[in-house]
Design an enzyme around this catalytic site. Structure first.
Site, PDB file in Angstrom:
ATOM      1  N   LYS A 116       3.997  -1.024  -1.956  1.00 34.27           N
ATOM      2  CA  LYS A 116       3.007   0.057  -1.840  1.00 34.27           C
ATOM      3  C   LYS A 116       3.747   1.390  -1.755  1.00 34.27           C
ATOM      4  CE  LYS A 116      -1.330   0.457   0.684  1.00 34.27           C
ATOM      5  NZ  LYS A 116      -1.961   0.104   1.958  1.00 34.27           N
TER       6      LYS A 116
HETATM    7  C1  E4P Z   1      -5.339   0.833   1.953  1.00 32.61           C
HETATM    8  O1  E4P Z   1      -4.535   0.077   1.464  1.00 32.61           O
HETATM    9  C2  E4P Z   1      -5.251   1.380   3.311  1.00 32.61           C
HETATM   10  O2  E4P Z   1      -4.526   0.475   4.098  1.00 32.61           O
HETATM   11  C3  E4P Z   1      -6.582   1.513   3.999  1.00 32.61           C
HETATM   12  O3  E4P Z   1      -7.644   1.060   3.200  1.00 32.61           O
HETATM   13  C4  E4P Z   1      -6.794   2.799   4.690  1.00 32.61           C
HETATM   14  O4  E4P Z   1      -8.039   2.752   5.331  1.00 32.61           O
HETATM   15  P1  E4P Z   1      -8.458   3.698   6.524  1.00 32.61           P
HETATM   16  O5  E4P Z   1      -8.957   4.978   5.973  1.00 32.61           O
HETATM   17  O6  E4P Z   1      -9.552   2.926   7.218  1.00 32.61           O
HETATM   18  O7  E4P Z   1      -7.253   3.879   7.402  1.00 32.61           O
END
Ligand code: E4P
Length: 217
Positions: free
Chosen positions: A87
């Site tokens: 990522k």
């Molecule tokens: C995506 O891969 C992120 O981990 C995640 O969806 C972020 O979500 P949040 O806005 O609830 O922190």
């Protein structure tokens, strides 16, 4: 549409996996910190455990913000398990790193995407997944789902192969809307996945069937 769970919590991952509908897991540094995991070897072991639990793509985020650092970290993360997806944040160095991973056969998830322009760059760099953050866009007074529709339209017109991974999901309605908007994947907290199950008429109907079944049991 593929279902990923957005957590580093092992019992939630197991619960979602036991439903039989889970296709992968996304984590991020905040989610890892929430589980109290400290130090590189503990973090790597945690990713390995998740990979052994779920047969699907498991996103593991780099912490470096320079090209060389991202590549070094990404190579180590990818070596943990064949299902690891590296990522990478949507920044200038991240785009270069995405291209390097693409050229070297390593799957990627481009994270922190908030605009169609960023999604185009991620696709040009060959990202496996692009993650628009729906909930955070909604929180800031815009419409996250419009971005999913816009990216889906652009990717279709241009023939980009990058899969749209709707992230920052807040509830079951977000999952339904992401499916309608053309997301290939939705990464969701466990509560949002379980929210899809709920309908009062199902509960009322089942109670009545079980009551009536007593008449002929
Ligand atoms: C995506 O891969 C992120 O981990 C995640 O969806 C972020 O979500 P949040 O806005 O609830 O922190």
């Amino acid at each position: 549409m593929k279902f990923f769970i957005d957590t580093a919590n092992l019992s939630q991952i197991k619960e979602a996996n036991d439903l039989g509908i889970l296709d992968g897991v996304t984590t991020n540094p905040s989610l890892m910190a929430k589980e109290g995991i400290k130090g590189e070897s503990a973090v790597f072991q945690h990713y390995k455990t998740i990979c052994e639990l779920v047969n699907g793509d498991i996103s593991a985020e780099v912490l470096s913000t320079d090209f060389e650092g991202m590549v070094e970290e990404g190579k180590k993360l990818a070596a943990i398990h064949p299902n690891i997806v590296v990522k990478v944040p949507m920044i200038k160095e991240g785009v270069k790193a995405l291209k390097w991973f693409t050229d070297n056969g390593i799957k990627t998830n481009c994270t922190l995407v908030f605009s169609a322009g960023q999604a185009i760059l991620a696709a040009k760099a060959g990202a496996t997944y692009v993650s628009p953050f729906i909930g955070r866009i909604d929180d800031s007074g815009w419409d996250g789902m419009l971005l999913i529709k816009q990216i889906a339209n652009i990717y279709q017109l241009q023939g980009f192969k990058t899969q749209i991974l709707a992230a920052s999901i807040r509830n079951a309605n977000h999952i339904i809307a992401a499916a309608e908007a053309g997301a290939h994947v939705c990464t969701c907290p466990l509560d949002s996945i379980l929210g899809l199950l709920k309908h009062p008429l199902t509960d009322i109907g089942l109670a009545k069937f079980l009551e009536d079944a007593k008449k002929f049991a």
